[in-house]
Design an enzyme around this catalytic site. Structure first.
Site, PDB file in Angstrom:
ATOM      1  N   ARG A 120       0.814  -1.240   0.000  1.00 11.26           N
ATOM      2  CA  ARG A 120       0.000   0.000   0.000  1.00 11.26           C
ATOM      3  C   ARG A 120       0.839   1.278   0.000  1.00 11.26           C
ATOM      4  NH1 ARG A 120      -3.083  -2.950   3.851  1.00 11.26           N
ATOM      5  NH2 ARG A 120      -4.786  -4.035   2.797  1.00 11.26           N
ATOM      6  N   ASN A 148      -1.658  20.395 -19.343  1.00 12.93           N
ATOM      7  CA  ASN A 148      -2.079  19.574 -20.486  1.00 12.93           C
ATOM      8  C   ASN A 148      -2.198  20.394 -21.770  1.00 12.93           C
ATOM      9  OD1 ASN A 148      -2.316  17.142 -19.011  1.00 12.93           O
ATOM     10  ND2 ASN A 148      -4.197  17.938 -18.093  1.00 12.93           N
ATOM     11  N   GLU A 166      -4.804  17.709  -9.531  1.00 10.91           N
ATOM     12  CA  GLU A 166      -5.338  18.201 -10.807  1.00 10.91           C
ATOM     13  C   GLU A 166      -6.822  18.511 -10.772  1.00 10.91           C
ATOM     14  OE1 GLU A 166      -3.435  16.416 -14.238  1.00 10.91           O
ATOM     15  OE2 GLU A 166      -5.212  16.843 -15.436  1.00 10.91           O
ATOM     16  N   ARG A 172      -3.415  22.548 -12.273  1.00  4.91           N
ATOM     17  CA  ARG A 172      -2.530  21.533 -12.851  1.00  4.91           C
ATOM     18  C   ARG A 172      -2.996  21.107 -14.248  1.00  4.91           C
ATOM     19  NH1 ARG A 172       0.324  16.333  -9.723  1.00  4.91           N
ATOM     20  NH2 ARG A 172       1.562  15.708 -11.531  1.00  4.91           N
ATOM     21  N   HIS A 192       6.272  11.497 -27.693  1.00  5.57           N
ATOM     22  CA  HIS A 192       5.309  12.291 -26.921  1.00  5.57           C
ATOM     23  C   HIS A 192       5.594  13.799 -27.033  1.00  5.57           C
ATOM     24  CE1 HIS A 192       2.637  13.615 -23.752  1.00  5.57           C
ATOM     25  NE2 HIS A 192       3.658  14.211 -23.167  1.00  5.57           N
ATOM     26  N   LYS A 234       6.764  23.488 -12.377  1.00  6.32           N
ATOM     27  CA  LYS A 234       6.046  22.239 -12.098  1.00  6.32           C
ATOM     28  C   LYS A 234       5.823  22.096 -10.597  1.00  6.32           C
ATOM     29  CE  LYS A 234       4.359  18.095 -13.189  1.00  6.32           C
ATOM     30  NZ  LYS A 234       4.706  16.928 -13.978  1.00  6.32           N
ATOM     31  N   LYS A 264       2.563  11.700 -10.392  1.00 10.02           N
ATOM     32  CA  LYS A 264       1.676  10.906 -11.246  1.00 10.02           C
ATOM     33  C   LYS A 264       2.399   9.630 -11.639  1.00 10.02           C
ATOM     34  CE  LYS A 264      -1.328  14.238 -13.570  1.00 10.02           C
ATOM     35  NZ  LYS A 264      -1.748  14.727 -14.903  1.00 10.02           N
ATOM     36  N   HIS A 274      -2.056  13.695 -27.630  1.00 11.15           N
ATOM     37  CA  HIS A 274      -2.409  12.296 -27.349  1.00 11.15           C
ATOM     38  C   HIS A 274      -3.184  11.685 -28.506  1.00 11.15           C
ATOM     39  CE1 HIS A 274      -2.022  12.816 -22.691  1.00 11.15           C
ATOM     40  NE2 HIS A 274      -0.871  12.496 -23.259  1.00 11.15           N
ATOM     41  N   GLU A 333       8.341  20.186 -23.860  1.00 11.20           N
ATOM     42  CA  GLU A 333       7.692  20.388 -22.552  1.00 11.20           C
ATOM     43  C   GLU A 333       8.293  21.610 -21.844  1.00 11.20           C
ATOM     44  OE1 GLU A 333       5.067  18.624 -21.526  1.00 11.20           O
ATOM     45  OE2 GLU A 333       5.202  16.609 -22.403  1.00 11.20           O
ATOM     46  N   HIS A 352      -1.818  18.793 -25.117  1.00  9.88           N
ATOM     47  CA  HIS A 352      -1.798  17.344 -24.897  1.00  9.88           C
ATOM     48  C   HIS A 352      -3.029  16.613 -25.423  1.00  9.88           C
ATOM     49  CE1 HIS A 352       1.796  18.050 -22.621  1.00  9.88           C
ATOM     50  NE2 HIS A 352       1.888  16.790 -22.257  1.00  9.88           N
TER      51      HIS A 352
HETATM   52 ZN    ZN Z   1       3.629  15.714 -21.681  1.00  6.00          ZN
END
Ligand code: ZN
Ligand code: ADP
Length: 359
Positions: free
Chosen positions: A121, A245, A237, A241, A265, A227, A143, A252, A185, A248
């Site tokens: 955990r 994106n 988020e 936050r 990416h 960041k 993340k 994506h 980025e 993105h």
């Molecule tokens: Zn990214």
């Protein structure tokens, strides 16, 4: 060791340092100090291990540690590989005071972090990022995830590391294309949060491409500061936050439509930021002159700024609607308000998105 820059991610009792500098992997004592218990498992990949694993092993002398060297690549960020990390922790007899150490890029960091979140955990986790993308983005903020055939990062958890040590000397062996993808980025932080940094990036584009150590360290430190601030203010988020994106949802869609064999990416995010900026200009939210500056900077960094040929607008739009960030079918996008500012927009008309994809 030359100058080490240190920042802090302010998360109360879970606050942690980000150190940036050449030769940090040789600071064995610094790493050992972040491994409080008896057991440590180092997770890395076959491209990274031959260059850097021995130094991490040396830092762990005296501990009971294991290592897991995975094949490289996003296609390895799976539940099956997650199972391999669990098996390695079990074989080590790792207890609740164990530490998982990620040595590598975002793939290793996301997978090892998710394993650290789940083993008993949740156990300690240290990030040793070796790609520019991981240094400026994925290693900071907690993340963690693995992919499913149905989509990227669908199984995961928030689990903050206890330290991030970015040895910028590891970038010396990073392939140029991966370095440039990470720069996308970096540009993102200038675009959404920091016009002064954007100016600095315009002035230092050639130095960054040439891997000038001072320029890279500065770019990483400024990116990490942004960041870290955003994560401290909005860890899970719920608001700010989301602005990270930017580019993105388009990006994506390009990545999944290409089946991960196409753009990296960061490259897909470069194209995505230009499309999001054009859409914003079309909607009257951002000045066209800023959109042109963004595209020009990305081009100077040798990043793609237009959709790769052969992708259909319909297919991309369908992918965008399936994006994790979409809420109950309505397209939620990060739109641009010009250099240094972005906003969440919850009901962007499909026709306007189509127009940008078809242009
Ligand atoms: Zn990214
Ligand atoms: P990202 O960090 O962009 O998410 P990956 O974790 O997939 O991406 O890393 C990109 C590629 O670069 C992988 O093939 C990885 O093995 C390789 N790699 C990572 N760090 C280094 C490094 N410092 N030197 C050489 N290759 C590296």
């Amino acid at each position: 060791m030359s100058t080490v820059r240190e920042l802090q991610v302010e998360l109360g009792a879970r606050a942690y340092p980000i150190r940036i500098g050449r030769g940090l992997l040789d600071d064995g004592a610094g790493l050992a100090a972040r491994v409080p218990g008896r057991h440590a498992l180092v997770v890395t990949d076959r491209n990274v291990a031959p260059h850097y694993l021995a130094r991490v092993e040396a830092a762990l002398a005296g501990k009971s540690f294991g290592k897991l060297v995975l094949p490289p690549g996003e296609q390895e960020k799976t539940l099956a590989r997650f199972g391999d990390v669990m098996a390695a922790l079990a074989a080590l007899g790792a207890s609740r005071d164990a530490t998982v150490i990620a040595l590598g890029g975002g793939v290793v960091g996301d997978l090892a972090g998710f394993a650290a979140a789940c083993w008993m955990r949740g156990v300690g986790f240290v990030q040793l990022p070796t790609t520019l993308l991981a240094m400026v983005d994925s290693s900071v903020g907690g993340k963690t995830a693995v992919d499913l055939p149905q989509g990227k990062n669908l199984v995961g958890a928030f689990h903050q590391p206890s330290a991030v040590f970015a040895d910028t000397a590891t970038l010396d062996t990073l392939p140029g294309r991966e370095l440039r993808a990470g720069l996308a980025e970096v540009v993102k932080y200038g675009a959404i949060a920091d016009p002064v940094f954007f100016d600095w990036l315009e002035a230092n584009a050639e130095a960054l491409l040439a891997r000038d150590p001072e320029a890279l360290a500065e770019a990483i430190a400024v990116s990490c500061a942004h960041k870290a601030g955003i994560v401290a203010r909005d860890e899970t988020e719920q608001g700010e936050r989301m602005l990270l994106n930017f580019g993105h949802t388009f990006g994506h869609a390009i990545e999944t439509e290409q089946g991960y064999g196409g753009l990296l990416h960061g490259e897909a995010v470069a194209v995505g930021m230009v499309l999001a900026a054009r859409l914003s200009a079309d909607l009257g939210r951002a000045p066209w002159s800023d959109t042109a500056r963004l595209a020009t900077l990305l081009e100077r960094l040798e990043l793609p700024v237009a959709l790769p040929p052969g992708l259909s607008g319909d297919a991309l739009l369908a992918r965008m609607k399936l994006d994790k960030k979409a809420v109950s079918g309505a397209l939620r996008l990060i739109l641009w308000s010009g250099l240094g500012r972005a906003e969440v927009a919850s009901a962007v008309p499909e026709a306007d998105i189509r127009a940008v994809l078809d242009a």
